[in-house]
Design an enzyme around this catalytic site. Sequence first.
Site, PDB file in Angstrom:
ATOM      1  N   ASP A  21      -4.408 -13.630 -13.041  1.00 58.71           N
ATOM      2  CA  ASP A  21      -5.595 -13.538 -12.211  1.00 58.71           C
ATOM      3  C   ASP A  21      -6.293 -12.194 -12.463  1.00 58.71           C
ATOM      4  O   ASP A  21      -5.641 -11.154 -12.432  1.00 58.71           O
ATOM      5  CB  ASP A  21      -5.101 -13.606 -10.760  1.00 58.71           C
ATOM      6  CG  ASP A  21      -6.152 -14.135  -9.838  1.00 58.71           C
ATOM      7  OD1 ASP A  21      -7.338 -13.961 -10.154  1.00 58.71           O
ATOM      8  OD2 ASP A  21      -5.782 -14.699  -8.805  1.00 58.71           O
ATOM      9  N   SER A 257      -1.943  -3.073  -6.588  1.00 59.69           N
ATOM     10  CA  SER A 257      -1.367  -3.973  -7.584  1.00 59.69           C
ATOM     11  C   SER A 257      -1.401  -5.398  -7.066  1.00 59.69           C
ATOM     12  O   SER A 257      -1.403  -5.639  -5.863  1.00 59.69           O
ATOM     13  CB  SER A 257       0.080  -3.575  -7.890  1.00 59.69           C
ATOM     14  OG  SER A 257       0.884  -3.949  -6.801  1.00 59.69           O
ATOM     15  N   LYS A 258      -1.423  -6.334  -8.026  1.00 58.14           N
ATOM     16  CA  LYS A 258      -1.539  -7.740  -7.659  1.00 58.14           C
ATOM     17  C   LYS A 258      -0.300  -8.224  -6.904  1.00 58.14           C
ATOM     18  O   LYS A 258      -0.366  -9.166  -6.148  1.00 58.14           O
ATOM     19  CB  LYS A 258      -1.769  -8.582  -8.916  1.00 58.14           C
ATOM     20  CG  LYS A 258      -3.154  -8.360  -9.517  1.00 58.14           C
ATOM     21  CD  LYS A 258      -3.499  -9.391 -10.553  1.00 58.14           C
ATOM     22  CE  LYS A 258      -3.221  -8.879 -11.941  1.00 58.14           C
ATOM     23  NZ  LYS A 258      -3.502  -9.845 -12.993  1.00 58.14           N
ATOM     24  N   ARG A 259       0.822  -7.560  -7.136  1.00 57.00           N
ATOM     25  CA  ARG A 259       2.042  -7.968  -6.447  1.00 57.00           C
ATOM     26  C   ARG A 259       1.997  -7.604  -4.964  1.00 57.00           C
ATOM     27  O   ARG A 259       2.460  -8.331  -4.126  1.00 57.00           O
ATOM     28  CB  ARG A 259       3.273  -7.307  -7.095  1.00 57.00           C
ATOM     29  CG  ARG A 259       3.919  -8.177  -8.166  1.00 57.00           C
ATOM     30  CD  ARG A 259       5.065  -7.462  -8.840  1.00 57.00           C
ATOM     31  NE  ARG A 259       4.639  -6.233  -9.499  1.00 57.00           N
ATOM     32  CZ  ARG A 259       4.943  -5.011  -9.075  1.00 57.00           C
ATOM     33  NH1 ARG A 259       5.689  -4.834  -8.013  1.00 57.00           N
ATOM     34  NH2 ARG A 259       4.510  -3.961  -9.736  1.00 57.00           N
TER      35      ARG A 259
END
Length: 492
Positions: A21, A257-259
């Site tokens: 993404d 961050s995407k996490r």
Amino acid sequence: MTASTSSRPVRLRVAPSPTGDPHVGTAYISLFDLAFVRQQGGQFILRIEDTDQARFRQDSEAQIFDTLHWLGLNWDEGPDIGGPFAPYRQSERLDRYTPYVDRLLESGHAYHCWCSTERLLQMREAQQKAKKPTGYDRLCYGKTREERAALPGFSEIPVVRMLIPADLDTRFTDLIRGETNAPHPDDQVIVKADGFPTYHLAVVVDDHEMGITHVVRGEEWISSTPKHILLYTWLGLELPKFAHMPLLRNPDKSKISKRKNPAARLTWFREQGYLPEALVNFLALLAYPPKEDGREVFTFEEFVADFDWAKVNPVGPIFDLDKLGWLNGQYIRSLGSDELAARIVDHLSLTGVLGAEPAAGQVELIRAATPLVQERMQLLSESEGMLAFLLVSDGDLVIQDDARAQLKDDAAGVVDTAIPVLEALPKWVAADIEEALRATLVDGLGLKPRLAFTPLRVGVTGRRISPPLFESMEILGRDSSLVRLRALRASL
Ligand code: GLU
């Protein structure tokens, strides 16, 4: 080390890696690139850095295109539209790096290294144990393949490393930060054992071949910049200028961050119902000051007109979603009602509340109801709850539990009194509905307005909170309003 002062046509690029993404940082960098490019009359290039095969995701590239287009951050050259410096995908440029590597090997600025991964690990552990700085110990440097093969920890396929001079000057000029220093680098690998260039070689070659004049990227690349400048210098290439944008941070100051944070994913903003122009304004404000008069709401054109690298704040901005919500509300209120209705329809189609091709009747209802919700929304997604009652058939309306809990004992009496009044109204318009109901329920029965109107709101919309009641009834129509009130009465 100083950057070049030549006056080449201004060309900037964003170089995302398609690893899932798209990251919000890609839009943030693109926006600052574009502000400068549009101001200077240059070109903005999208280059896809897809040489990390392990992290490559097939659909990621299309998502990068879609989300940047959605934000209006459009490029002049890129993998989808081509351009004079095609190809714009790194994986399609693999044959271009070899001549540069050959030159570096011939001039002695680079060398082959056959050390196995195990040997490099052991070396590092030994350095750490001895409390020495970690770094490649140059076991392979100056050796032929045969000489090296006679030693332990030999791997058949070599990598290529840069021979970093011990006295390397690691200072450089950054457009945002002024003179900047970075740690002394290790002998950086520039070609991996699989034959692929590492980022460090590819970025320099691609930026050179594409005529990039300003390298704008995240602050995490500052430590790589002296290596890149060294490659430009060894290869005799004209240096670009460098601007390292401050990292975006979570409220706890960690790197976004995407996490950890859904807001790191660009697609999230669209799903949540943020307007692209509000997100663009917000991304600008993250690292750029408000207007002189303190105004924080400004257009992309205003940003371009005012743009100056020296005004970019080098300190990592906090990604404050409350602020973005506020800004989005400002933009929602500034739209014309029909434009907002169109955005709501698009949003409800995207999230599957409406079909991909919504029925004309549904679109009409949304258009009529938009002025009722415009002042009450921060996000387009909030329209879903507020307008849902218009989009379901009378038989499918569900009365929510918290709405039903609002009903008092006299609800049945209220509904029984209201129904014939509504049936008898000569004209079905909000003002007349309100006047008749007030006269009968508030003045006639002596009920407090809240007690009088709550059962009607719950019956017509199924919700505790809705757009203004009388306008909602007008838009829904007399027949549906009565069918719903009779259904509520039957359930009491
Ligand atoms: N592919 C790198 C990234 O995604 C690009 C860094 C650069 O712009 O040089 O961060």
